[in-house]
Design a protein around this motif. Structure first.
Motif, mmCIF file in Angstrom:
data_model
loop_
_atom_site.group_PDB
_atom_site.id
_atom_site.type_symbol
_atom_site.label_atom_id
_atom_site.label_comp_id
_atom_site.label_asym_id
_atom_site.label_seq_id
_atom_site.Cartn_x
_atom_site.Cartn_y
_atom_site.Cartn_z
ATOM 1 N N SER A 1 10.869 -5.597 1.794
ATOM 2 C CA SER A 1 11.093 -6.313 0.534
ATOM 3 C C SER A 1 12.238 -5.682 -0.244
ATOM 4 C CB SER A 1 9.817 -6.327 -0.311
ATOM 5 O OG SER A 1 8.795 -7.044 0.341
ATOM 6 N N PHE A 2 12.291 -4.353 -0.255
ATOM 7 C CA PHE A 2 13.411 -3.674 -0.908
ATOM 8 C C PHE A 2 14.729 -4.005 -0.217
ATOM 9 C CE2 PHE A 2 10.438 -0.671 -3.037
ATOM 10 C CZ PHE A 2 10.982 -0.751 -4.310
ATOM 11 N N ASP B 1 0.810 -1.222 0.000
ATOM 12 C CA ASP B 1 0.000 0.000 0.000
ATOM 13 C C ASP B 1 0.842 1.271 0.000
ATOM 14 O OD1 ASP B 1 -2.422 -1.390 -0.022
ATOM 15 O OD2 ASP B 1 -2.411 -1.589 2.158
ATOM 16 N N SER B 2 2.102 1.153 0.416
ATOM 17 C CA SER B 2 2.980 2.323 0.454
ATOM 18 C C SER B 2 4.432 1.866 0.314
ATOM 19 C CB SER B 2 2.814 3.083 1.770
ATOM 20 O OG SER B 2 3.306 2.302 2.848
ATOM 21 N N LEU B 3 5.269 2.845 0.020
ATOM 22 C CA LEU B 3 6.698 2.559 -0.052
ATOM 23 C C LEU B 3 7.199 2.047 1.299
ATOM 24 C CD1 LEU B 3 9.425 2.582 -1.490
ATOM 25 C CD2 LEU B 3 9.600 5.017 -0.973
ATOM 26 N N ARG C 1 15.552 7.358 -3.211
ATOM 27 C CA ARG C 1 14.955 7.830 -4.476
ATOM 28 C C ARG C 1 14.808 6.678 -5.466
ATOM 29 N NH1 ARG C 1 19.132 12.505 -5.405
ATOM 30 N NH2 ARG C 1 20.319 10.745 -4.665
ATOM 31 N N MET C 2 15.774 5.756 -5.449
ATOM 32 C CA MET C 2 15.673 4.592 -6.334
ATOM 33 C C MET C 2 14.576 3.649 -5.859
ATOM 34 S SD MET C 2 17.557 5.129 -8.844
ATOM 35 C CE MET C 2 17.397 3.547 -9.649
ATOM 36 N N LYS C 3 14.440 3.500 -4.559
ATOM 37 C CA LYS C 3 13.341 2.684 -4.034
ATOM 38 C C LYS C 3 11.999 3.275 -4.473
ATOM 39 C CE LYS C 3 15.432 0.639 0.100
ATOM 40 N NZ LYS C 3 16.797 1.114 0.162
ATOM 41 N N GLU C 4 11.885 4.599 -4.370
ATOM 42 C CA GLU C 4 10.644 5.252 -4.777
ATOM 43 C C GLU C 4 10.389 5.043 -6.276
ATOM 44 O OE1 GLU C 4 8.521 9.651 -4.691
ATOM 45 O OE2 GLU C 4 10.433 9.365 -3.671
ATOM 46 N N PHE D 1 19.485 -2.496 -10.190
ATOM 47 C CA PHE D 1 19.304 -2.298 -8.751
ATOM 48 C C PHE D 1 20.603 -1.901 -8.057
ATOM 49 C CE2 PHE D 1 15.134 -3.554 -9.234
ATOM 50 C CZ PHE D 1 14.455 -3.536 -8.030
ATOM 51 N N ASP D 2 21.570 -1.453 -8.818
ATOM 52 C CA ASP D 2 22.869 -1.081 -8.269
ATOM 53 C C ASP D 2 22.751 0.002 -7.193
ATOM 54 O OD1 ASP D 2 25.735 -1.158 -8.133
ATOM 55 O OD2 ASP D 2 25.747 0.717 -9.269
ATOM 56 N N SER D 3 21.779 0.888 -7.320
ATOM 57 C CA SER D 3 21.626 2.001 -6.370
ATOM 58 C C SER D 3 20.347 1.884 -5.545
ATOM 59 C CB SER D 3 21.614 3.327 -7.133
ATOM 60 O OG SER D 3 22.824 3.496 -7.830
#
Length: 112
Positions: A54-55, A46-48, A94-97, A87-89
Motif C-alpha cells: 500500500s505504501f 498488522d505490521s509495517l 523511516r517515513m513509512k514507519e 509524502f515527499d520522502s
C-alpha cells in the motif's frame, strides 16, 4: 501560415487542452479516493511489512501527482497538495514507519 489555418489549429488545440484538463481532474478525484482507501488499508495492517505494498502504491501516486503539480503547474487541490508535500520522502523506510504509526493511531489523511 494564413490566419484561418492558425485559428483552426489554435481552436482544436484549445479543445484538446480542455479535454485533457477535464480528464486530469477526473484522475485526481480518483487518486484522492484511492489514497484514502490505501491509508485505510495501512491502518488495518498488522505490521509495517503487511502495509508495504500500500505504501508503494502511495509512493507511485505521489510521484505522478507531484510531477503534475510542480513540473506542469497544474492545481491539484489542497488535500492532494498536502498529501504530495507530506509524502515527499515516503520512499524512506523511516517515513513509512512514521506514517504507519500515524495511520494506526487514527490519522485519516496527512495534514500540514
Amino acid at each position: 501560415m494564413e490566419l484561418a489555418v492558425v485559428n483552426d489549429i489554435f481552436g482544436k488545440s484549445v479543445e484538446q487542452y480542455d479535454s485533457a484538463l477535464l480528464s486530469i481532474k477526473h484522475c485526481l478525484i480518483a487518486y484522492e479516493r484511492i489514497c484514502a482507501e490505501l491509508i485505510e488499508e495501512i491502518s488495518s495492517a498488522d505490521s509495517l511489512e503487511d502495509a508495504r505494498q500500500s505504501f508503494n502504491f502511495l509512493e507511485d501516486i505521489q510521484d505522478k501527482i507531484s510531477t503534475l503539480s510542480f513540473n506542469r503547474k497544474i492545481n491539484i487541490g489542497k488535500k492532494l497538495d498536502v498529501f504530495v508535500r507530506e509524502f515527499d520522502s515516503v520512499y524512506d523506510d523511516r517515513m513509512k514507519e512514521y506514517w504507519y504509526k500515524e495511520f494506526k493511531s487514527g490519522v485519516k489523511w496527512p495534514s500540514a
